[in-house]
Design a protein around this motif. Structure first.
Motif, PDB file in Angstrom:
ATOM      1  N   LEU A  63      87.391 -16.242 -37.057  1.00  0.00           N
ATOM      2  CA  LEU A  63      88.368 -14.658 -36.670  1.00  0.00           C
ATOM      3  C   LEU A  63      88.073 -13.984 -35.026  1.00  0.00           C
ATOM      4  O   LEU A  63      88.629 -13.643 -33.468  1.00  0.00           O
ATOM      5  CB  LEU A  63      86.918 -13.776 -37.369  1.00  0.00           C
ATOM      6  N   TYR A  64      86.900 -14.407 -34.568  1.00  0.00           N
ATOM      7  CA  TYR A  64      86.068 -14.076 -33.004  1.00  0.00           C
ATOM      8  C   TYR A  64      87.181 -14.807 -31.752  1.00  0.00           C
ATOM      9  O   TYR A  64      87.695 -14.229 -31.499  1.00  0.00           O
ATOM     10  CB  TYR A  64      84.609 -14.393 -32.617  1.00  0.00           C
ATOM     11  N   GLY A  65      87.224 -16.693 -32.124  1.00  0.00           N
ATOM     12  CA  GLY A  65      88.200 -17.436 -31.989  1.00  0.00           C
ATOM     13  C   GLY A  65      90.105 -16.296 -32.004  1.00  0.00           C
ATOM     14  O   GLY A  65      90.155 -16.409 -30.632  1.00  0.00           O
ATOM     15  N   GLN A  66      90.362 -15.876 -32.857  1.00  0.00           N
ATOM     16  CA  GLN A  66      91.568 -15.528 -33.197  1.00  0.00           C
ATOM     17  C   GLN A  66      91.678 -14.099 -32.485  1.00  0.00           C
ATOM     18  O   GLN A  66      92.783 -14.076 -31.271  1.00  0.00           O
ATOM     19  CB  GLN A  66      91.448 -15.226 -34.620  1.00  0.00           C
ATOM     20  N   THR A  67      90.112 -13.392 -32.364  1.00  0.00           N
ATOM     21  CA  THR A  67      90.422 -12.677 -31.777  1.00  0.00           C
ATOM     22  C   THR A  67      90.412 -12.620 -29.709  1.00  0.00           C
ATOM     23  O   THR A  67      91.253 -11.730 -29.679  1.00  0.00           O
ATOM     24  CB  THR A  67      89.454 -11.350 -32.010  1.00  0.00           C
ATOM     25  N   ILE A  68      89.969 -13.060 -29.126  1.00  0.00           N
ATOM     26  CA  ILE A  68      89.726 -13.781 -28.170  1.00  0.00           C
ATOM     27  C   ILE A  68      91.690 -14.180 -27.703  1.00  0.00           C
ATOM     28  O   ILE A  68      92.049 -13.512 -27.030  1.00  0.00           O
ATOM     29  CB  ILE A  68      89.271 -14.536 -27.664  1.00  0.00           C
ATOM     30  N   ALA A  69      92.208 -14.999 -28.683  1.00  0.00           N
ATOM     31  CA  ALA A  69      93.722 -15.908 -28.331  1.00  0.00           C
ATOM     32  C   ALA A  69      94.079 -14.720 -28.096  1.00  0.00           C
ATOM     33  O   ALA A  69      95.061 -14.408 -27.676  1.00  0.00           O
ATOM     34  CB  ALA A  69      93.452 -16.683 -29.477  1.00  0.00           C
ATOM     35  N   TYR A  70      94.304 -13.737 -29.394  1.00  0.00           N
ATOM     36  CA  TYR A  70      95.690 -12.949 -29.094  1.00  0.00           C
ATOM     37  C   TYR A  70      95.164 -10.914 -28.299  1.00  0.00           C
ATOM     38  O   TYR A  70      96.422 -11.365 -27.925  1.00  0.00           O
ATOM     39  CB  TYR A  70      95.554 -11.875 -31.202  1.00  0.00           C
ATOM     40  N   THR A  71      94.258 -10.551 -28.110  1.00  0.00           N
ATOM     41  CA  THR A  71      94.006 -10.263 -27.364  1.00  0.00           C
ATOM     42  C   THR A  71      94.433 -10.872 -25.709  1.00  0.00           C
ATOM     43  O   THR A  71      94.910  -9.945 -24.980  1.00  0.00           O
ATOM     44  CB  THR A  71      92.452 -10.354 -26.827  1.00  0.00           C
ATOM     45  N   CYS A  72      93.852 -12.165 -25.424  1.00  0.00           N
ATOM     46  CA  CYS A  72      95.094 -12.555 -24.522  1.00  0.00           C
ATOM     47  C   CYS A  72      96.526 -11.925 -24.060  1.00  0.00           C
ATOM     48  O   CYS A  72      96.985 -11.992 -23.033  1.00  0.00           O
ATOM     49  CB  CYS A  72      93.808 -13.968 -23.788  1.00  0.00           C
ATOM     50  N   TYR A  73      96.434 -12.769 -25.895  1.00  0.00           N
ATOM     51  CA  TYR A  73      98.203 -12.883 -25.363  1.00  0.00           C
ATOM     52  C   TYR A  73      98.634 -11.701 -25.207  1.00  0.00           C
ATOM     53  O   TYR A  73      99.241 -11.612 -24.329  1.00  0.00           O
ATOM     54  CB  TYR A  73      98.398 -13.519 -27.088  1.00  0.00           C
ATOM     55  N   ALA A  74      97.765 -10.466 -25.988  1.00  0.00           N
ATOM     56  CA  ALA A  74      98.686  -8.973 -25.886  1.00  0.00           C
ATOM     57  C   ALA A  74      98.448  -8.744 -24.381  1.00  0.00           C
ATOM     58  O   ALA A  74      99.673  -7.705 -23.885  1.00  0.00           O
ATOM     59  CB  ALA A  74      97.995  -8.125 -26.750  1.00  0.00           C
ATOM     60  N   ILE A  75      97.399  -8.713 -23.337  1.00  0.00           N
ATOM     61  CA  ILE A  75      97.732  -8.246 -22.733  1.00  0.00           C
ATOM     62  C   ILE A  75      98.744  -9.165 -21.498  1.00  0.00           C
ATOM     63  O   ILE A  75      99.937  -8.713 -20.497  1.00  0.00           O
ATOM     64  CB  ILE A  75      96.142  -8.627 -21.636  1.00  0.00           C
ATOM     65  N   VAL A  76      98.964 -10.311 -21.491  1.00  0.00           N
ATOM     66  CA  VAL A  76      99.605 -10.843 -20.887  1.00  0.00           C
ATOM     67  C   VAL A  76     101.083 -10.420 -21.137  1.00  0.00           C
ATOM     68  O   VAL A  76     101.979  -9.813 -20.286  1.00  0.00           O
ATOM     69  CB  VAL A  76      99.718 -12.723 -21.295  1.00  0.00           C
ATOM     70  N   ILE A  77     101.899 -10.338 -22.234  1.00  0.00           N
ATOM     71  CA  ILE A  77     103.031 -10.282 -22.364  1.00  0.00           C
ATOM     72  C   ILE A  77     103.618  -8.690 -22.361  1.00  0.00           C
ATOM     73  O   ILE A  77     104.191  -7.922 -21.704  1.00  0.00           O
ATOM     74  CB  ILE A  77     103.455 -10.655 -24.780  1.00  0.00           C
ATOM     75  N   ILE A  78     102.316  -7.888 -22.277  1.00  0.00           N
ATOM     76  CA  ILE A  78     102.232  -6.649 -21.647  1.00  0.00           C
ATOM     77  C   ILE A  78     102.495  -6.153 -20.501  1.00  0.00           C
ATOM     78  O   ILE A  78     103.868  -5.488 -20.052  1.00  0.00           O
ATOM     79  CB  ILE A  78     101.593  -5.759 -22.447  1.00  0.00           C
ATOM     80  N   LEU A  79     102.190  -6.858 -19.665  1.00  0.00           N
ATOM     81  CA  LEU A  79     102.393  -7.251 -18.650  1.00  0.00           C
ATOM     82  C   LEU A  79     103.205  -7.500 -17.644  1.00  0.00           C
ATOM     83  O   LEU A  79     103.890  -7.701 -16.968  1.00  0.00           O
ATOM     84  CB  LEU A  79     100.769  -7.860 -17.765  1.00  0.00           C
ATOM     85  N   VAL A  80     103.681  -8.596 -18.494  1.00  0.00           N
ATOM     86  CA  VAL A  80     105.014  -9.765 -18.122  1.00  0.00           C
ATOM     87  C   VAL A  80     106.633  -8.721 -18.058  1.00  0.00           C
ATOM     88  O   VAL A  80     106.909  -7.493 -17.121  1.00  0.00           O
ATOM     89  CB  VAL A  80     105.810 -10.768 -19.183  1.00  0.00           C
ATOM     90  N   ILE A  81     106.229  -7.172 -19.469  1.00  0.00           N
ATOM     91  CA  ILE A  81     107.325  -6.624 -19.393  1.00  0.00           C
ATOM     92  C   ILE A  81     106.785  -5.523 -18.450  1.00  0.00           C
ATOM     93  O   ILE A  81     108.200  -4.877 -18.066  1.00  0.00           O
ATOM     94  CB  ILE A  81     107.414  -5.963 -20.953  1.00  0.00           C
ATOM     95  N   ALA A  82     105.878  -4.914 -18.471  1.00  0.00           N
ATOM     96  CA  ALA A  82     105.723  -4.376 -17.087  1.00  0.00           C
ATOM     97  C   ALA A  82     106.311  -4.809 -15.628  1.00  0.00           C
ATOM     98  O   ALA A  82     107.042  -4.088 -15.055  1.00  0.00           O
ATOM     99  CB  ALA A  82     104.341  -3.453 -16.875  1.00  0.00           C
ATOM    100  N   TRP A  83     106.263  -5.501 -16.122  1.00  0.00           N
ATOM    101  CA  TRP A  83     106.305  -6.667 -14.219  1.00  0.00           C
ATOM    102  C   TRP A  83     108.217  -6.660 -14.481  1.00  0.00           C
ATOM    103  O   TRP A  83     108.870  -5.654 -13.476  1.00  0.00           O
ATOM    104  CB  TRP A  83     105.551  -8.205 -14.318  1.00  0.00           C
ATOM    105  N   PHE A  84     108.241  -7.171 -15.935  1.00  0.00           N
ATOM    106  CA  PHE A  84     110.413  -7.250 -16.350  1.00  0.00           C
ATOM    107  C   PHE A  84     110.818  -5.332 -15.571  1.00  0.00           C
ATOM    108  O   PHE A  84     111.625  -5.754 -14.660  1.00  0.00           O
ATOM    109  CB  PHE A  84     110.456  -7.381 -17.357  1.00  0.00           C
ATOM    110  N   GLY A  85     110.166  -4.611 -16.235  1.00  0.00           N
ATOM    111  CA  GLY A  85     110.455  -3.028 -16.069  1.00  0.00           C
ATOM    112  C   GLY A  85     110.948  -3.344 -14.482  1.00  0.00           C
ATOM    113  O   GLY A  85     111.400  -2.282 -13.744  1.00  0.00           O
TER     114      GLY A  85
END
Ligand code: HEM
Lengths: 184, 543
Positions: free
Chosen positions: A8-30
């Protein structure tokens, strides 16, 4: 066997990193989509690479987890694995009926929990002292619901129904039933 | 005085309901009632949010679970179905440049869904019938816990909604294929083939010069594709509803039918097969279709790589029929092969089809740079982000290994379900509402851009935040569908509660903005019979 909290710990790290990246990508795109840019083109290579990446990610996730999360292959092959102990548990009338008061498990043992429901659909899960969940399964009436688990850490665990079975069943908990002993 | 005037007649008194065509009127009815039902789902959600911080003493656990049963159904049927169906009953004729096949049937859909939702909500409210939307057998027919008569009312409400849904399906396909009076005969078969994506697939294997022109635009194709799943889903829910009703009627008449006659696992398979057509078929495809519609209307361009996008819609049709086993990964009696093929690998295709729609939409917007950051563009980007977050979360839980520690936790409800619904789906629908608003109201002006901005940010932050805090609690072991009495997860629940409040405030800001835009008189006016009988979508002078 690796403890489920580590997975679960591994999953939390992986998903959190992904979530930050995708939020930044959409913000940059906007931001850039409102500006004039050079070369208003989207190459087909980019498109096909993106799709290929999705295929690789989608398929490899399961191959990676199959090879790294120990309970997966054990679960799929549980009929052919000899359990060190088997606990037959019945669920009926929003109650657990246990074969004994306390389940004592020695470190490293593979234990089969065989849970039968005589009326409704329930769930069966093991919980640590801090309320975190070790594992769970569904308990469907008229079917065999069995789960094989290997215990490698000392601890005292609580049993709880993890599926809603009507308002009467919302507190199906038996505290501190499973005791794992003998680990270094 | 001018405030009262705006409140009664709308911003600058522009909106005049008497000028609406019957089509505009019916579309507005769908959307207004759908938005109000969204508010009801959000208030119920907020009551549960409070309950999860501190179980409210005057509201017993029976009532909590009745709310938990009604809340998603009001959200999906009362709100999403109404808004989506209303918008699509307008968009399909709008894009095909022909009248809707039957306005009467559209009205029937509207009333049936509105009344059906009220019936099941009210019967749950009064009687606490609470088998939850998953209806795991034999819980819906457990008359030790529930009264069969109240259950019968509840299920009848759902059945009424499904009837309205069937009428919607008929209306959409008929509109695509039929020949309006006085028109040249339309190629019905070819239109339908194009609509379900078959022609796009064939074009992929033809040389560029031999590729056939598309007869329907891609948003219509997506709507048609999602409508197939809507039809199948209505069939499964109706069938299951009738089955449960048989048990209830028997119990009311004093007979005790054996519930063991029905295999609980087989039932779970077929019911999830049907339910999943809402989640993985209808929502994903309708949303993709709405993204394409928005991207086309915002940019005035064709969709990037449209043959592939069309073919992907057809692939998603097959995929959505074969992914249901990801809901049964923790059912030990479910065959392992089904878990691996349907639950894991076919499900992974959803990452591909949805990822493709995500890319194609962004690429279409990119090609039209520079764009103005309008409300519809903002909300569209929010919707894209919602699915960008929620689909990978779903792919993770659709893994045999991870499902063992995620199933039935708040993780599923947070980062997956609520982020998909509130951020992905709802923001996409808001984008469509902001875009279609001037078209269906004959140019009514939005009262306040500041409120629209607040609506956007509060909804986005509230939706993602609530999903995130529920997810964190889920990863620490907090179950869904469970009441915790000892404040075990209080920190996360308080934070999720604050985000829930933001969502609710966002909703009220939006509602107020819309009321002030069209006025109370305008709002009431859309429910009066139309003085003009045209089948045209828009009044002659604005066309
Ligand atoms: C807008 C504010 C909303 C809030 C604050 C909210 C809150 C909640 C809460 C607290 C739960 C209970 C989770 C649990 O089992 O512990 C829940 C469940 C759920 N909600 Fe929402 N919700 C909102 C909107 C929606 C909408 C609009 C939909 C559907 C369109 C929806 C769909 C669901 C579903 C499917 C469940 C699971 C029900 C079950 O487990 O049987 N929610 N929501």
């Amino acid at each position: 066997m690796t403890d489920s909290s580590l997975v679960l710990y591994g999953q939390t790290i992986a998903y959190t990193c992904y979530a930050i990246v995708i939020i930044l990508v959409i913000a940059w795109f906007g931001f850039v989509v409102t500006r004039k840019g050079k070369g208003n083109k989207v190459s087909k290579t980019l498109f096909y690479s993106f799709v290929t990446m999705l295929v690789i990610l989608g398929v490899s996730l399961h191959i990676v987890t199959f090879n790294t999360i120990p309970w997966v292959s054990m679960d799929l092959d549980r009929k052919n694995i000899q359990a060190d102990q088997v606990f037959d548990i019945t669920m009926e009338n929003h109650q657990f009926i246990l074969p004994q008061e306390k389940f004592v498990i020695n470190c490293g043992e593979k234990v089969m929990f065989n849970v039968t429901s005589n009326d409704l659909t329930y769930g069966f899960g093991l919980f640590r002292k801090d309320n975190s969940m070790m594992f769970q399964m569904q308990v469907v009436p008229g079917h065999v619901n069995d789960i094989l688990w290997e215990f490698n850490e000392n601890g005292i665990y609580t049993i709880r129904s993890t599926e809603y079975s009507g308002p009467k069943g919302h507190q199906m908990i038996i505290k501190d039933v499973v005791h794992v002993i003998g680990c270094e | 005085m001018s405030y009262i005037k705006t409140l009664m007649n709308g911003e600058q008194s522009i909106f005049n309901p008497r000028k609406l065509t019957p089509m505009q009127r019916i579309t507005l009815r769908f959307v207004v009632v759908g938005v109000l039902y969204y508010g009801l789902a959000a208030i119920e959600g907020m009551i549960m949010r409070i309950y999860q911080i501190e179980p409210i003493t005057f509201l017993g656990s029976d009532h909590y679970f009745a709310i938990l049963t009604a809340h998603p159904l009001v959200g999906i049927f009362g709100s999403t179905y109404l808004i989506v169906f209303g918008a699509f009953l307008f968009v399909v004729p709008f894009m095909m440049k022909k009248p809707l096949w039957s306005i009467k049937l559209a009205n029937a859909t509207f009333w049936l869904i509105t009344i059906g939702t009220f019936v099941f909500w009210f019967s749950g409210f009064l009687t606490h019938y609470a088998p939850l939307y998953t209806l795991y057998w034999p819980l819906p027919a457990d008359f030790n816990q529930f009264d069969p008569l109240s259950g019968a009312f509840f299920i009848t409400g759902i059945a009424i909604v499904m009837l309205g849904t069937v009428f919607f399906v008929i209306n959409i396909f008929k509109t695509i294929a039929y020949t309006p009076e006085g028109w040249e005969k339309q190629p019905s078969g070819a239109l339908l083939a194009d609509a379900i994506g078959y022609s796009g697939l064939r074009n992929m294997f033809r040389k560029k010069t031999k590729q056939k022109e598309h007869l329907v635009d891609i948003p219509v194709a997506a709507i048609a594709r999602g409508t197939v799943d809507t039809a199948l889903n209505a069939g499964i829910i109706l069938f299951t509803g009738v089955l449960i009703l048989v048990y209830m009627v028997a119990a009311i008449m004093g007979y005790d039918l054996k519930t063991t006659v029905i295999d609980a696992l087989l039932y779970k398979n077929w019911f999830w097969w049907g339910l999943d057509l809402i989640a993985d078929g209808l929502v994903l495809i309708f949303v993709a279709g709405t993204w394409y519609l928005l991207a086309m209307m915002i940019t005035g361009r064709k969709i990037f790589m449209q043959n592939i996008a069309r073919a992907a819609l057809l692939v998603e049709l097959i995929v959505s029929w074969t992914v249901w086993s990801h809901h049964l990964l923790s059912d030990q009696a479910q065959p392992g092969i089904l878990k691996i093929i349907s639950g894991e690998f076919v499900t992974a295709f959803e990452l591909i089809t949805q990822g493709l729609a995500f890319f194609v939409t962004l690429a279409t917007l990119w090609l039209a740079r520079p764009l103005k950051m309008t409300n519809e563009l903002k909300f569209l980007l929010g919707g894209l982000l919602g699915f960008g977050l929620a689909v990978p979360a779903g792919i993770m839980q659709a893994d045999i290994g991870l499902n063992r520690i995620l199933h039935n936790t708040q993780w599923i409800m947070g980062p997956h379900v609520h982020v998909a619904i509130l951020v992905g789906l709802t923001m996409t629908l808001y984008a469509a509402i902001y875009l279609l608003f001037p078209i269906v109201t004959n140019g009514a002006k939005l009262y306040s851009q500041k409120l629209a901005n607040f609506h956007f940010w509060a909804h986005l932050i509230g939706g993602i935040g609530m999903g995130a805090f529920m997810g964190m609690a889920g990863l620490q072991g907090m179950l869904r569908r469970t009441i915790y009495y000892e404040g075990e997860f209080n920190l996360y629940m308080i934070l999720a509660g604050i985000c829930g409040l933001l969502l609710l405030l966002a909703f009220f800001a939006f509602l107020y903005n819309i009321i002030m835009s069209v006025g109370i008189n305008g709002l009431l006016g859309i429910f009066r019979p139309s003085p003009n009988k045209t089948k045209d979508l828009l009044p002659a002078e604005t066309e």
